[in-house]
Motif scaffolding. Sequence first.
Motif, PDB file in Angstrom:
ATOM      1  N   VAL A  11       0.807  -1.190   0.000  1.00  0.00           N
ATOM      2  CA  VAL A  11       0.000   0.000   0.000  1.00  0.00           C
ATOM      3  C   VAL A  11       0.845   1.247   0.000  1.00  0.00           C
ATOM      4  O   VAL A  11       0.371   2.336   0.207  1.00  0.00           O
ATOM      5  N   HIS A  70      -1.110   4.921   8.652  1.00  0.00           N
ATOM      6  CA  HIS A  70      -0.468   6.122   8.098  1.00  0.00           C
ATOM      7  C   HIS A  70      -1.524   7.154   7.745  1.00  0.00           C
ATOM      8  O   HIS A  70      -2.549   6.847   7.152  1.00  0.00           O
ATOM      9  N   ASP A 104      -7.012   4.231   1.927  1.00  0.00           N
ATOM     10  CA  ASP A 104      -5.547   4.206   2.090  1.00  0.00           C
ATOM     11  C   ASP A 104      -5.043   5.557   2.561  1.00  0.00           C
ATOM     12  O   ASP A 104      -4.811   6.447   1.761  1.00  0.00           O
ATOM     13  N   ASP A 105      -4.805   5.751   3.827  1.00  0.00           N
ATOM     14  CA  ASP A 105      -5.097   4.811   4.887  1.00  0.00           C
ATOM     15  C   ASP A 105      -6.019   5.491   5.888  1.00  0.00           C
ATOM     16  O   ASP A 105      -5.826   5.372   7.094  1.00  0.00           O
ATOM     17  N   HIS A 114       4.377   8.071   4.825  1.00  0.00           N
ATOM     18  CA  HIS A 114       4.430   6.660   4.417  1.00  0.00           C
ATOM     19  C   HIS A 114       4.561   6.558   2.896  1.00  0.00           C
ATOM     20  O   HIS A 114       5.347   5.770   2.381  1.00  0.00           O
ATOM     21  N   GLU A 115       3.757   7.355   2.197  1.00  0.00           N
ATOM     22  CA  GLU A 115       3.708   7.203   0.743  1.00  0.00           C
ATOM     23  C   GLU A 115       4.979   7.702   0.052  1.00  0.00           C
ATOM     24  O   GLU A 115       5.189   7.418  -1.118  1.00  0.00           O
ATOM     25  N   ASP A 162      -3.369  -1.121   7.397  1.00  0.00           N
ATOM     26  CA  ASP A 162      -3.181  -0.432   6.109  1.00  0.00           C
ATOM     27  C   ASP A 162      -3.427  -1.436   4.986  1.00  0.00           C
ATOM     28  O   ASP A 162      -2.505  -2.079   4.551  1.00  0.00           O
TER      29      ASP A 162
HETATM   30 ZN   LIG Z   1      -1.483   2.796   2.756  1.00  0.00          ZN
END
Ligand SMILES: [Zn+2]
Length: 778
Positions: free
Chosen positions: A12, A345, A356-357, A390-391, A418
């Motif tokens: 993810v 996240h 997400d998320d 996170h991304e 997630d």
């Molecule tokens: Zn995610």
Amino acid sequence: MRRVGPLLGMAVLLAGSFATGGAGRPGAPGDPPLSERPSPSAAEPVWPEAAGVEHVPAPVVPSDGAAPARLAFTLVSPDRMLADLSALTAIGQDALFRTSGTSGEREAFDLVASRLSGFSHLAALGATVERVPFRVPLASEVHEASLSLRVGGSWVDVPAHALQGHRDDLSRALRFDSDGRAGDDRPDPVTAEGSPYFVQLPSSLYALPAGSMQGRVLFADYALLDRGVVSAAEATQAAAALLLTRPAALVLVTRYSNVRGEAHGSFVGDVSSLVSLLDPPPAPTLYARLEDLGPAGITDWAGLERVTSARVTWDQDVNVAAPSQLLAFRIPGADPSRAVLLGAHLDSPNSPGGLDDGSGSVALLETARVLDESRERPPVETVLVFFGSHERGLYGSSAFAAARSDLLDRAVAMLQLDCLTHPLDGLGGSLVLEARSHRALGDPRLPFPEALAALSARQGVGLAVWEAAGIVSDNSSFDGFDVPATDTIFASESMTEVHVEGHLHDPYDDVPLVALHRDDLADFARVALTFVLDLPREAGDLRPTPAPDRRAVFVASHTEPAHMTPAQQTVLGMALAHEGFDVDVVPYGVPVTDEELAGATLAVVLPVVDFADPTAAPQTYDEAWTDAEADALVRFAGRGGLLVVANSGSWLRYGSTPVGANEDALDANAVASRFGASFEDRRLSGSAATATGTHALLSGVSSLVLASGNGLAIRPGSGQVLARAGSDAALVLVPWGPSGGEVLVLSDLAVLGGQGATAPNLRFLQNLASWARTRPAP
Ligand SMILES: [Zn+2]
């Protein structure tokens, strides 16, 4: 049932697999001013003192029997969760949503902090909110992204969104900066107005002559470059063809579909094929959902033909070394010597991020709310962590894991939520726990997810257990610290690409899709409550490794990228755990001292490296070792310790991938030269170093895999050269002092990398762990 999951690795986070490539950041001679630096030391939390990790033999968890009627589990409310989600997804609608390093991400953290401050029972238990700042290499801020359509003689404003530029490469990222200059946030809007042209089919696109769209606004069906339905090569070709027409502005139009093989805007806001291009010249680019064009009377592609003129206004700025953060909500438990970590996240990939998320984030909030209402005291210290960035590549969790060694030592386990997905028609799906095992080191067991699945079954929540081959989500940042960790995701064995087939990273990842999964959303919170309330009471030690009796310390005092610590040097961390080491980090911004090194027999000195701003004045900020720090490291070796001094010509993503030049590499000499060795201002050539001699560190190793062009040649001094790249020393061992100390000088930190099912230099990592354990003790 345990099985190797489908291709959900990198599930993810989309860890740049589409957006990497290219030359990396240009040289970075300068650093950001001190005032912009985070001060991790000022944010040090007041975690209770570690009381030692309890190591009980195998977990014993009843897998059947009725669930006890428990107040907490009955309090879960999907309505409240969806209300939180509406507030969260509303953030940044006219900018980059909750994208890493943006004002939207900051606003989301403010929202979470505000929600958490309302839990009076938890406050009475002593719960605290801590917000920890860190920086990411690149971010951008959208000040304006607007689209007006002239239909039937009137102008109508319709919703439209900007694109995030490249995640790591500044020259590419600046193509999505409206004045092409980093770090300036003055308003500099660009307006483009012209008659529209619509292109939907590849044949129409490729029939357009170069330069034919000058002065016009080009509307393209995003299906032309949607990698859910076309290959990466086709998408790149289409992106370049669009720009070759030199439009005054480009508008990508997406449409919702839940049918396999039909486009639905996958990756349009973040890592579309436009982002990786270096040419042709960019055009102001926005994307719009066809479903949002109703105010202009447009409901389908044919309706667009009624537009007689279009106007795009766009103002976006790229920032280097941008601020991001994480938030840890700590609830004291009955037993302060143990802890559970529950994560999600909060950032989104320039999408509403409902699934997400958002789904995991609101499940964390619901967990806190239920604990507050039920007045149930958690059995162990309970830490809910909302990760940022996170991304961008797991930055929040990497920073957290690298900075919280004391907490990690007490952690029973870490559970990430997630995330929920909305699978395409016919795919089905259910909740899954996905985790990485120690298979690379000969142990494929997954005791933590197995135990959690058994306990959740008692609450009526079914969880399959899948073994992951590589990075999953923020849980993966804890694997190198021997913290049992797993991610919860709604997935199907039929999925081959979870983003495309689950509506992640597309503009339809919004509340209406999540609302279709009310029950799954409630189950998300029930899994979290099972983890927080039942697992620590009923499961014993869930680590597949022996109880540690040694300590290894990674010194990251001047290493800003947490990707260059065991947070992403996972296999090394696992190898050390198998040899009985507890792995700790002296985090970035915390000076190394005798106290930090106390009790360690292995210390790994990480390179001096930061997310420097190449546009800032070079004298404003300079990371470097102090004499006092070098003295402490010399004393460590003098006491008989094994000291590894590693360098890197670049900052590394995921422990082994060079990204941007490291202008501070020679600062490592402040430590290395104290032992008579030094790094030269010259990169190793080649992508391997050949072992020389027969030292146990290289037993069974004929060559070491290097990150090409990343290592620095070593002048060995009186040390023994253990490996060479061409004629250059790449690995040098220096005996030190009368107590048996040794210093291993390593030209390329990437040699220690590897976070997947295995590592390129697995045998060397095992040798290093074994040598650190068995060499004559100090
Ligand atoms: Zn995610």
